[in-house]
Design a protein around this motif. Sequence first.
Motif, PDB file in Angstrom:
ATOM      1  N   GLY A 209      60.175  42.099  27.099  1.00  0.00           N
ATOM      2  CA  GLY A 209      59.462  43.303  27.505  1.00  0.00           C
ATOM      3  C   GLY A 209      59.173  44.271  26.383  1.00  0.00           C
ATOM      4  O   GLY A 209      58.353  45.186  26.563  1.00  0.00           O
ATOM      5  N   LEU A 210      59.812  44.126  25.229  1.00  0.00           N
ATOM      6  CA  LEU A 210      59.542  45.076  24.149  1.00  0.00           C
ATOM      7  C   LEU A 210      58.072  44.990  23.732  1.00  0.00           C
ATOM      8  O   LEU A 210      57.402  46.012  23.554  1.00  0.00           O
ATOM      9  CB  LEU A 210      60.461  44.814  22.955  1.00  0.00           C
ATOM     10  N   GLY A 211      57.574  43.761  23.599  1.00  0.00           N
ATOM     11  CA  GLY A 211      56.177  43.586  23.207  1.00  0.00           C
ATOM     12  C   GLY A 211      55.237  44.181  24.242  1.00  0.00           C
ATOM     13  O   GLY A 211      54.306  44.930  23.914  1.00  0.00           O
ATOM     14  N   ASP A 212      55.491  43.873  25.502  1.00  0.00           N
ATOM     15  CA  ASP A 212      54.645  44.414  26.576  1.00  0.00           C
ATOM     16  C   ASP A 212      54.627  45.942  26.527  1.00  0.00           C
ATOM     17  O   ASP A 212      53.570  46.573  26.606  1.00  0.00           O
ATOM     18  CB  ASP A 212      55.176  43.983  27.950  1.00  0.00           C
ATOM     19  N   GLY A 213      55.838  46.519  26.398  1.00  0.00           N
ATOM     20  CA  GLY A 213      55.958  47.977  26.408  1.00  0.00           C
ATOM     21  C   GLY A 213      55.203  48.630  25.268  1.00  0.00           C
ATOM     22  O   GLY A 213      54.668  49.738  25.417  1.00  0.00           O
TER      23      GLY A 213
ATOM     24  N   LEU B  60      54.208  53.432  18.160  1.00  0.00           N
ATOM     25  CA  LEU B  60      53.987  52.086  17.624  1.00  0.00           C
ATOM     26  C   LEU B  60      54.845  51.832  16.391  1.00  0.00           C
ATOM     27  O   LEU B  60      55.338  50.717  16.174  1.00  0.00           O
ATOM     28  CB  LEU B  60      52.524  51.899  17.250  1.00  0.00           C
ATOM     29  N   GLU B  61      55.009  52.866  15.580  1.00  0.00           N
ATOM     30  CA  GLU B  61      55.909  52.742  14.414  1.00  0.00           C
ATOM     31  C   GLU B  61      57.300  52.318  14.903  1.00  0.00           C
ATOM     32  O   GLU B  61      57.962  51.479  14.302  1.00  0.00           O
ATOM     33  CB  GLU B  61      56.034  54.088  13.686  1.00  0.00           C
ATOM     34  N   PHE B  62      57.700  52.937  16.002  1.00  0.00           N
ATOM     35  CA  PHE B  62      59.018  52.610  16.580  1.00  0.00           C
ATOM     36  C   PHE B  62      59.057  51.134  17.013  1.00  0.00           C
ATOM     37  O   PHE B  62      59.979  50.396  16.662  1.00  0.00           O
ATOM     38  CB  PHE B  62      59.295  53.543  17.769  1.00  0.00           C
ATOM     39  N   TYR B  63      58.062  50.692  17.762  1.00  0.00           N
ATOM     40  CA  TYR B  63      58.075  49.303  18.260  1.00  0.00           C
ATOM     41  C   TYR B  63      57.989  48.312  17.110  1.00  0.00           C
ATOM     42  O   TYR B  63      58.645  47.265  17.127  1.00  0.00           O
ATOM     43  CB  TYR B  63      56.941  49.076  19.263  1.00  0.00           C
ATOM     44  N   HIS B  64      57.185  48.645  16.116  1.00  0.00           N
ATOM     45  CA  HIS B  64      57.081  47.774  14.957  1.00  0.00           C
ATOM     46  C   HIS B  64      58.435  47.658  14.261  1.00  0.00           C
ATOM     47  O   HIS B  64      58.905  46.572  13.914  1.00  0.00           O
ATOM     48  CB  HIS B  64      56.010  48.342  14.004  1.00  0.00           C
ATOM     49  N   HIS B  65      59.103  48.804  14.118  1.00  0.00           N
ATOM     50  CA  HIS B  65      60.409  48.817  13.458  1.00  0.00           C
ATOM     51  C   HIS B  65      61.456  48.070  14.277  1.00  0.00           C
ATOM     52  O   HIS B  65      62.324  47.376  13.739  1.00  0.00           O
ATOM     53  CB  HIS B  65      60.841  50.270  13.240  1.00  0.00           C
ATOM     54  N   GLU B  66      61.394  48.195  15.604  1.00  0.00           N
ATOM     55  CA  GLU B  66      62.432  47.637  16.465  1.00  0.00           C
ATOM     56  C   GLU B  66      62.141  46.208  16.914  1.00  0.00           C
ATOM     57  O   GLU B  66      63.012  45.562  17.512  1.00  0.00           O
ATOM     58  CB  GLU B  66      62.634  48.536  17.695  1.00  0.00           C
TER      59      GLU B  66
ATOM     60  N   THR C 232      55.957  53.025  29.095  1.00  0.00           N
ATOM     61  CA  THR C 232      55.166  53.115  30.329  1.00  0.00           C
ATOM     62  C   THR C 232      53.817  53.761  30.023  1.00  0.00           C
ATOM     63  O   THR C 232      53.751  54.706  29.221  1.00  0.00           O
ATOM     64  CB  THR C 232      55.915  53.949  31.393  1.00  0.00           C
ATOM     65  N   PRO C 233      52.735  53.253  30.626  1.00  0.00           N
ATOM     66  CA  PRO C 233      51.421  53.825  30.341  1.00  0.00           C
ATOM     67  C   PRO C 233      51.374  55.343  30.563  1.00  0.00           C
ATOM     68  O   PRO C 233      51.961  55.858  31.513  1.00  0.00           O
ATOM     69  CB  PRO C 233      50.516  53.085  31.320  1.00  0.00           C
ATOM     70  N   LEU C 234      50.683  56.018  29.680  1.00  0.00           N
ATOM     71  CA  LEU C 234      50.552  57.480  29.766  1.00  0.00           C
ATOM     72  C   LEU C 234      49.836  57.874  31.037  1.00  0.00           C
ATOM     73  O   LEU C 234      48.947  57.156  31.514  1.00  0.00           O
ATOM     74  CB  LEU C 234      49.721  57.997  28.588  1.00  0.00           C
ATOM     75  N   LEU C 235      50.205  59.028  31.546  1.00  0.00           N
ATOM     76  CA  LEU C 235      49.435  59.635  32.630  1.00  0.00           C
ATOM     77  C   LEU C 235      48.882  60.958  32.098  1.00  0.00           C
ATOM     78  O   LEU C 235      49.284  61.431  31.037  1.00  0.00           O
ATOM     79  CB  LEU C 235      50.314  59.835  33.863  1.00  0.00           C
TER      80      LEU C 235
ATOM     81  N   THR D 201      44.149  43.145  20.382  1.00  0.00           N
ATOM     82  CA  THR D 201      45.544  42.874  19.964  1.00  0.00           C
ATOM     83  C   THR D 201      46.484  43.068  21.151  1.00  0.00           C
ATOM     84  O   THR D 201      47.371  42.243  21.402  1.00  0.00           O
ATOM     85  CB  THR D 201      45.954  43.799  18.794  1.00  0.00           C
ATOM     86  N   CYS D 202      46.266  44.171  21.894  1.00  0.00           N
ATOM     87  CA  CYS D 202      47.123  44.413  23.073  1.00  0.00           C
ATOM     88  C   CYS D 202      47.002  43.253  24.059  1.00  0.00           C
ATOM     89  O   CYS D 202      47.993  42.828  24.660  1.00  0.00           O
ATOM     90  CB  CYS D 202      46.721  45.718  23.766  1.00  0.00           C
ATOM     91  N   ASP D 203      45.782  42.759  24.223  1.00  0.00           N
ATOM     92  CA  ASP D 203      45.545  41.643  25.126  1.00  0.00           C
ATOM     93  C   ASP D 203      46.338  40.411  24.704  1.00  0.00           C
ATOM     94  O   ASP D 203      46.765  39.614  25.530  1.00  0.00           O
ATOM     95  CB  ASP D 203      44.040  41.329  25.072  1.00  0.00           C
ATOM     96  N   ASN D 204      46.563  40.288  23.413  1.00  0.00           N
ATOM     97  CA  ASN D 204      47.304  39.132  22.904  1.00  0.00           C
ATOM     98  C   ASN D 204      48.808  39.361  22.843  1.00  0.00           C
ATOM     99  O   ASN D 204      49.572  38.435  22.564  1.00  0.00           O
ATOM    100  CB  ASN D 204      46.793  38.740  21.510  1.00  0.00           C
ATOM    101  N   ILE D 205      49.223  40.601  23.085  1.00  0.00           N
ATOM    102  CA  ILE D 205      50.672  40.889  23.116  1.00  0.00           C
ATOM    103  C   ILE D 205      51.158  40.914  24.572  1.00  0.00           C
ATOM    104  O   ILE D 205      52.140  40.266  24.930  1.00  0.00           O
ATOM    105  CB  ILE D 205      50.991  42.242  22.436  1.00  0.00           C
ATOM    106  N   LEU D 206      50.424  41.656  25.404  1.00  0.00           N
ATOM    107  CA  LEU D 206      50.840  41.847  26.802  1.00  0.00           C
ATOM    108  C   LEU D 206      50.852  40.517  27.550  1.00  0.00           C
ATOM    109  O   LEU D 206      49.841  39.819  27.617  1.00  0.00           O
ATOM    110  CB  LEU D 206      49.893  42.835  27.489  1.00  0.00           C
ATOM    111  N   GLY D 207      52.005  40.186  28.101  1.00  0.00           N
ATOM    112  CA  GLY D 207      52.116  38.939  28.865  1.00  0.00           C
ATOM    113  C   GLY D 207      52.297  37.715  27.997  1.00  0.00           C
ATOM    114  O   GLY D 207      52.511  36.622  28.509  1.00  0.00           O
ATOM    115  N   ARG D 208      52.192  37.864  26.686  1.00  0.00           N
ATOM    116  CA  ARG D 208      52.355  36.710  25.797  1.00  0.00           C
ATOM    117  C   ARG D 208      53.574  36.870  24.897  1.00  0.00           C
ATOM    118  O   ARG D 208      53.812  36.032  24.039  1.00  0.00           O
ATOM    119  CB  ARG D 208      51.108  36.532  24.932  1.00  0.00           C
ATOM    120  N   SER D 209      54.286  37.979  25.070  1.00  0.00           N
ATOM    121  CA  SER D 209      55.476  38.200  24.252  1.00  0.00           C
ATOM    122  C   SER D 209      56.688  37.579  24.927  1.00  0.00           C
ATOM    123  O   SER D 209      56.697  37.349  26.130  1.00  0.00           O
ATOM    124  CB  SER D 209      55.720  39.701  24.070  1.00  0.00           C
ATOM    125  N   PHE D 210      57.723  37.384  24.143  1.00  0.00           N
ATOM    126  CA  PHE D 210      58.920  36.732  24.645  1.00  0.00           C
ATOM    127  C   PHE D 210      59.745  37.663  25.532  1.00  0.00           C
ATOM    128  O   PHE D 210      60.472  37.228  26.411  1.00  0.00           O
ATOM    129  CB  PHE D 210      59.752  36.255  23.446  1.00  0.00           C
TER     130      PHE D 210
END
Length: 438
Positions: A397-401, A342-348, A296-299, A386-395
Motif C-alpha cells: 500500500g505504500l506505493g498506492d498511497g 512525495l519526497e517522504f514516499y520516495h525516501h521511505e 488519502t486523496p485530498l479533499l 506514472t501514477c497509473d503505473n504505480i497504483l494497483g501495480r505496487s507490492f
Amino acid sequence: MTTPRPETVAKLTPVLTKRWLSPDAWRIGTYEQLDGYAALRKALKAHPDDLIQLIKDSGLRGRGGAGFPTGLKWGFIPQGDGKPHYLVVNADEGEPGTCKDLPLMTHDPHALVEGVIIASYAIRAARAYIYIRGEAVHAARRLRNAVQEAYDKGYLGRNILRSGYDLELVVHSGAGAYICGEETALLDSLEGFRGQPRLRPPFPATHGLYASPTVVNNVGTIASVPPIVLGGADWWKSMGTEKSSGPMIYSLSGRVVNPGQYECSMGVTLRELLELAGGMQPGHNLRFWTPGGSSTPLLAAEHLDVPLDFEGVAAAGSILGTTATQIFSDQDCPVYATYRWLEFYHHESCGKCTPCREGNYWMVRVYRRILAGQGTHEDLDTLLDTCDNILGRSFCGLGDGATSSVTSSLQYFKQDYLDYIEGRTAPKLSEKTLVGAH
Ligand SMILES: Cc1cc2nc3c(=O)[nH]c(=O)nc-3n(C[C@H](O)[C@H](O)[C@H](O)COP(=O)(O)O)c2cc1C
Ligand code: SF4
C-alpha cells in the motif's frame, strides 16, 4: 477564534480519550480508579469465542487505516491447530499527520495493555507484542512502565487473576521506518529481518509471526476492546453510523487554532471538527485537507460536510485512513505540499518493487522541475501516467498511497500547476535542486 456551539461540543464522545486529562493517568492506580481492568475481570469469565462474537457484534473496524472488521479478523485464527498464536499491536504510527496512537500510549497506556490481554485471551495467544516506533521514546517508556505495573499486579504473566490463563507481553521498539507499519513488513522486522512486505497469501492469520497464526491490530483498535467488553455491542453501536460504529480519534493539524485530538462519533464532519478546534487560524481560509493522512486523496473546501466515516469519505472519492485531518489554507500551495509528501514516499520506499521505487524517484524529479519554473504541460501527463503505473501495480500500500495526493491535487488544483508551468507563480525551488539531486 470560534467558540464551539453546545450542540457541536455534544458531538465529542470521549471513550478512548476520557482519562487523558486525569492527573497521572498513565499510572495503574489512576487507571484502576477509572474502570481500569474491570473489563479484563469480566472477559476472563467469558468463553473466548463469545468475546470474538461480541467484537463482531459491535461492528468494530480496524483503526489502522483500512477499516477491516476486527471480529472477523480474530475469527480467522484457526483454533485447535496446536500452533502458538500471537497478537501483534501495530504502534508504528508513521503516516504523516497521524497522531492518535502515540498520545493514547503516552496518556493512557493501560488502556492498550488491558486491550492486549483481552484480545490475546480471545484468540488464545500466550504471547503478545507491541511494536512501537523507535523514535517514540517517551511513549515507549510509559508503555514499558505500564506493562511492568500490570505484571506486578498479576494482570500479566502466569495464571492471570487466577483464571488459569498465561500471557507474556513484550514491548519492541522498531528503528523508525514507515514501511514497518505495513503489517507483514512489521512481522519481518519483529523477527529480526529487514522490514519489507511479504507476499500474500499466505496471510498473517495462518502464517504470521514465526509462520504461526497472528492477529495484527492497530493501537486504537485494541484500546477499543475494554470499553466494548464493559459497555456492550449495542452501546458501542449507539455511536457512529450503521457501518462505521463507535467513536474515533480525529487528529487535526495545520492551519487550525487548536490542533490536537478530538474524539467524536464516526460520521462527524470537518465543519464540526473545525468548530471544535476553534476554527481556521486568523487570516486563513480552508483550501484543501487530507481526511486520513497523506496516503488519502485530498479533499477541498466543498467537502466540509462530508460525513467522516468509512463510507462517507469513500463516496467523496477519498479514504478515511487514519483520520489524520491535515488542514491547509489559501496561503498553502497544493503543488508544493504534494511534492513534500512525495519526497517522504520516495525516501521511505523500501525498494522491493519497481513501480514504487522508480515511480516515486521520477515523480519527485518532475515536481522539482515544475516548482523550479521549468515544467512543461507534458509533465502533467507524465505524472498521471506514472501514477497509473504505480497504483494497483505496487507490492504494498505504500506505493498506492504515494499516488493519492498527486492525482487528487491534479483533479482539484490543476490551475496551480499551470500557474507554475506558464510563469504566473514564482518558482518555489531554485534550479540548483535539479542538479544531481537524489
Ligand atoms: C506503508 C504502510 C504503513 C502502515 N502503517 C501503519 C501504522 O503505522 N499503524 C497501523 O496500525 N497500521 C499501519 N498500516 C496498516 C497495517 O498494514 C494494517 O492494516 C493494520 O495494522 C491492521 O490493523 P487494524 O485492522 O486494527 O486497522 C500501514 C500500511 C501500510 C501499507
Ligand atoms: S510498494 Fe514501495 S514500499 Fe511497498 S514493497 Fe514496493 S517498493 Fe516497497
